[in-house]
Structure formats: C-alpha cells, structure tokens
Design a protein around this motif. Structure first.
Motif, PDB file in Angstrom:
ATOM      1  N   ALA A 213      -9.930 -17.496  -9.997  1.00 50.31           N
ATOM      2  CA  ALA A 213     -11.173 -18.263 -10.593  1.00 50.31           C
ATOM      3  C   ALA A 213     -11.377 -17.491 -11.780  1.00 50.31           C
ATOM      4  O   ALA A 213     -11.130 -16.434 -12.214  1.00 50.31           O
ATOM      5  N   GLU A 214     -11.913 -18.484 -12.549  1.00 52.18           N
ATOM      6  CA  GLU A 214     -12.258 -18.142 -14.053  1.00 52.18           C
ATOM      7  C   GLU A 214     -13.371 -17.301 -14.127  1.00 52.18           C
ATOM      8  O   GLU A 214     -14.458 -17.223 -13.433  1.00 52.18           O
ATOM      9  N   GLY A 215     -13.167 -16.129 -14.927  1.00 50.14           N
ATOM     10  CA  GLY A 215     -14.000 -15.211 -15.353  1.00 50.14           C
ATOM     11  C   GLY A 215     -14.394 -14.069 -14.190  1.00 50.14           C
ATOM     12  O   GLY A 215     -15.387 -13.438 -14.178  1.00 50.14           O
ATOM     13  N   LEU A 216     -13.287 -14.202 -13.149  1.00 48.17           N
ATOM     14  CA  LEU A 216     -13.805 -13.338 -11.960  1.00 48.17           C
ATOM     15  C   LEU A 216     -13.655 -11.965 -12.104  1.00 48.17           C
ATOM     16  O   LEU A 216     -14.488 -10.924 -11.747  1.00 48.17           O
ATOM     17  N   ILE A 217     -12.672 -11.572 -12.930  1.00 44.09           N
ATOM     18  CA  ILE A 217     -12.321  -9.816 -13.343  1.00 44.09           C
ATOM     19  C   ILE A 217     -13.348  -9.515 -14.176  1.00 44.09           C
ATOM     20  O   ILE A 217     -14.003  -8.382 -13.999  1.00 44.09           O
ATOM     21  N   GLU A 218     -13.882 -10.210 -15.163  1.00 43.34           N
ATOM     22  CA  GLU A 218     -15.045 -10.121 -16.155  1.00 43.34           C
ATOM     23  C   GLU A 218     -16.217  -9.993 -15.258  1.00 43.34           C
ATOM     24  O   GLU A 218     -17.039  -9.006 -15.507  1.00 43.34           O
ATOM     25  N   HIS A 219     -16.569 -10.732 -14.442  1.00 47.60           N
ATOM     26  CA  HIS A 219     -17.915 -10.599 -13.743  1.00 47.60           C
ATOM     27  C   HIS A 219     -17.724  -9.412 -12.842  1.00 47.60           C
ATOM     28  O   HIS A 219     -18.727  -8.760 -12.883  1.00 47.60           O
ATOM     29  N   CYS A 220     -16.721  -9.099 -12.241  1.00 51.32           N
ATOM     30  CA  CYS A 220     -16.696  -7.801 -11.368  1.00 51.32           C
ATOM     31  C   CYS A 220     -16.926  -6.607 -12.104  1.00 51.32           C
ATOM     32  O   CYS A 220     -17.718  -5.615 -11.926  1.00 51.32           O
ATOM     33  N   GLN A 221     -16.188  -6.632 -13.516  1.00 51.02           N
ATOM     34  CA  GLN A 221     -16.471  -5.201 -14.506  1.00 51.02           C
ATOM     35  C   GLN A 221     -17.984  -5.412 -14.813  1.00 51.02           C
ATOM     36  O   GLN A 221     -18.687  -4.408 -14.801  1.00 51.02           O
ATOM     37  N   MET A 222     -18.481  -6.448 -15.081  1.00 51.15           N
ATOM     38  CA  MET A 222     -19.950  -6.581 -15.569  1.00 51.15           C
ATOM     39  C   MET A 222     -20.828  -5.974 -14.361  1.00 51.15           C
ATOM     40  O   MET A 222     -22.076  -5.430 -14.822  1.00 51.15           O
ATOM     41  N   GLU A 223     -20.543  -6.348 -13.390  1.00 44.94           N
ATOM     42  CA  GLU A 223     -21.434  -6.072 -12.250  1.00 44.94           C
ATOM     43  C   GLU A 223     -21.152  -4.911 -11.459  1.00 44.94           C
ATOM     44  O   GLU A 223     -21.883  -4.812 -10.446  1.00 44.94           O
ATOM     45  N   ASN A 224     -20.381  -4.228 -11.940  1.00 43.72           N
ATOM     46  CA  ASN A 224     -19.874  -2.803 -11.241  1.00 43.72           C
ATOM     47  C   ASN A 224     -19.429  -3.156  -9.871  1.00 43.72           C
ATOM     48  O   ASN A 224     -19.785  -2.266  -8.960  1.00 43.72           O
ATOM     49  N   ILE A 225     -18.592  -4.193  -9.673  1.00 45.16           N
ATOM     50  CA  ILE A 225     -17.881  -4.559  -8.448  1.00 45.16           C
ATOM     51  C   ILE A 225     -16.333  -3.972  -8.364  1.00 45.16           C
ATOM     52  O   ILE A 225     -15.700  -4.561  -9.137  1.00 45.16           O
ATOM     53  N   GLN A 226     -16.028  -2.910  -7.444  1.00 42.24           N
ATOM     54  CA  GLN A 226     -14.658  -2.512  -7.757  1.00 42.24           C
ATOM     55  C   GLN A 226     -13.932  -3.395  -7.368  1.00 42.24           C
ATOM     56  O   GLN A 226     -13.794  -4.184  -5.866  1.00 42.24           O
ATOM     57  N   LEU A 227     -12.735  -3.489  -8.122  1.00 40.30           N
ATOM     58  CA  LEU A 227     -11.763  -4.489  -7.997  1.00 40.30           C
ATOM     59  C   LEU A 227     -10.477  -3.734  -7.197  1.00 40.30           C
ATOM     60  O   LEU A 227     -10.292  -2.573  -7.718  1.00 40.30           O
ATOM     61  N   GLN A 228     -10.306  -4.171  -5.906  1.00 38.80           N
ATOM     62  CA  GLN A 228      -9.244  -3.737  -5.161  1.00 38.80           C
ATOM     63  C   GLN A 228      -8.020  -4.820  -5.367  1.00 38.80           C
ATOM     64  O   GLN A 228      -8.176  -5.944  -5.281  1.00 38.80           O
ATOM     65  N   ALA A 229      -6.779  -4.211  -5.378  1.00 37.83           N
ATOM     66  CA  ALA A 229      -5.465  -5.127  -5.363  1.00 37.83           C
ATOM     67  C   ALA A 229      -4.882  -5.010  -4.045  1.00 37.83           C
ATOM     68  O   ALA A 229      -4.342  -3.706  -3.471  1.00 37.83           O
TER      69      ALA A 229
END
Length: 326
Positions: A213-229
């Motif tokens: 999804a386009e911009g997903l990583i950036e969105h999660c960073q901006m919204e303080n959503i923890q990215l888990q792999a």
C-alpha cells in the motif's frame, strides 16, 4: 535488549517479539496437545525471556486455539510471569467449518466472543493489545468501535491495533475510534521487501510489480502506529535453510548474510533482523519460532542494527531484490 515505549504508549516493549504460532502442535483439531508440545513452548518462552524479550504475539486461530491454550498452561504453572509479559493476540479470521468457508469477521459479536475465548485459553484477565487480523471487506467501523469500547471499559483489552491493513483501511476504521490504533503488523523481511520497493521505485517500471500500500510506512510513522514485522526471517531462507532450488538472488543473499555474520562474529539471524531494525520506523520483528536455539540466535539483532552502515544495509537490499538501484 533495550526496552522501548510501544508507539509512545504506556507499554514498555522489547524490540523483538516472540510469535507463538508454532505452539500447541499440529493444526489438526483432533490432535491433542502433547507433553512434548508443552515442553517445547516452555523452552521457547524461557529462551525469549533469557535474551530480554518481554512481548508475546498470539492469534485465536493459531493451531486452532491450541497455541493460546499451551501458553495458558505455562502461565498457570508460573503465574508470576504474567506481569513480566506483554501479551498480544488477534481475531477476525474464521477458519473453514462445516459448509462455511474460511472468512473474515469484524462483527461486534465475533470480536467480543473471540476475546473472551482467548482470555479463557490464556488464563489471563486482560490482553495488553488486540489486533484485527486481516481486513474484512464487510467491516463497519462503528460496530468495531462499539466492540473496542466495551472491551476497554471492561478492562479486557488495553490497546488495539490492526494487521495487514492499508492506509485507507486504517483511516476508515480510525475515524470511528476515540483512541489511536497502536499497531499495524505486516510482512517485512529480506525476502519480502515491498515495504521498501514502494518507496524506491516511484516512477519506475519496476514499481509496477510492487504489492504494498502506497504511503503505509510513512503514515504509520506520522501517526505513531507501531510497525511490527511478521515473517522477518523469511522462514529461514537467509539464515541456514537449504537454498537449493531457490532463485539466484536468494542464494547470493543467503551467502552474503552468512559472510557478514562471520565477519562480525554474530549469527545470520542477527544480521537479517538487524537489517530490518535499521529502518528508522523502529520496526518490531516477530520471531515465529518455537526453537529455543534459533530464538537465542536472534539476541544480537539490535546491536547489529546499530552497527550496520548505510552501505551494508543497501548491499543487503540490492542483493535481496537482485537488481541495481534505479
């Protein structure tokens, strides 16, 4: 291992998470949980704790509930562990039953029932985090919000998140929720680099094949959503599993990871995870293994992420995608 506030919230989590999907034996509901299954899970948990992991990832469907049940048996024998742990589980996937197909279900009724069932199997009073497992096209955000509100008010769940969701799906759900979603769990690894390809191959023909999804990583960073792999070690493809029959880029990258590990006097697991953790989003890898030795082999990952140079990081990425940078 360092402890970090999970996406700025009141949860102090380890950088690595132990994924408990392998716990409980087979996925056949007719197969009982054996003594060996319980012993393997206990060794895995102890290995995780020994290297500073305090977060454990579940889902209600893992080995059809037996994973949570196995973990619950361990906590029953050692109840003092509960307060040392952050327990995360998921719901929203319903496996095929009878004539009903496998399906997704974000209905209020299912969410509430699934959490009660998970709490019962785990033998705990609350989940630290609940994730919606995969996007449900029949999702009604207001109904999800009602379920979340009831779970939080009753003290059964502290925080909520999602898994495998795009920016638009997150925004669509978030508009009905009073609290910010805490987590988005996605497949990310040297074997699944689409989260980076989406950024790099803008306006490039190679980008036409990117499935992220386009911009997903950036969105999660901006919204303080923890990215888990999830799948951060790519099923061992670069850390010792036979690469016979694999594409040339996989074979070369596995050899590169092994060589770097030898040079740095560490493990291939630490190199592969360290590469992922080098990303400024502070990605939290979920180690999906019940093998105690393999879990311990991951303990140097955070240090390797800090030591890894930009050149080393790009060398691994270019090798993994099998083509030069545009």
């Amino acid at each position: 291992m360092k402890i970090m506030p999970l996406a700025g919230r009141g949860i102090e989590a380890s950088r690595l998470v132990l994924g408990c999907m392998p716990f409980g034996g087979s996925w056949d509901p007719k197969d009982p949980i054996t003594r060996e299954d319980r012993l393997q899970a206990e060794k895995a948990v102890d290995a995780a704790l020994s290297i500073g992991i305090n977060m454990f990832d579940h889902a209600n469907i893992y080995t059809r509930g037996k994973a949570e049940e196995t973990f619950g048996a361990l906590l029953k024998d050692r109840p003092q562990l509960r307060e040392q742990m952050i327990i995360q589980s998921k719901c929203g996937i319903r496996l095929q039953d009878g004539e009903n197909p496998g399906r997704f279900d974000f209905s209020k009724e299912h969410i509430l029932e699934a959490v009660d069932d998970s709490l019962g199997r785990l033998g705990v009073e609350y989940l630290d985090i609940l994730l919606l497992h995969r996007p449900d096209p029949l999702m009604e955000p207001d109904e999800v919000a009602e379920a979340f509100g009831k779970l939080k008010a009753s003290g059964k769940v502290r925080y909520f998140g999602v898994s495998n969701m795009s920016v638009s799906q997150i925004k669509f759900l978030q508009r009905s929720l009073p609290d910010q979603l805490a987590v988005n769990q996605l497949e990310m690894s040297l074997g699944h680099t689409h989260f980076l390809d989406q950024t790099i191959f803008v306006n490039q023909q190679a980008g036409a094949q990117v499935n992220f999804a386009e911009g997903l990583i950036e969105h999660c960073q901006m919204e303080n959503i923890q990215l888990q792999a999830w799948g951060p070690l790519a099923q061992g493809r670069y850390t010792g599993r036979s690469t016979q029959g694999e594409p040339e880029k996989v074979q070369k990258t596995a050899a590169l990871v092994a060589r770097m590990a030898k040079e740095k006097e560490t493990t291939p697991e630490a190199i592969a995870l360290g590469w992922l953790m080098k990303h400024p989003a502070k990605i939290q890898p979920i180690i999906g293994s019940a093998n105690a030795g393999r879990i311990v082999a991951c303990q140097d990952a955070e240090r390797q992420s800090e030591l890894m140079t930009r050149e080393e990081w790009y060398t691994l990425y270019v090798s993994a995608i099998g083509q030069p940078m545009p």
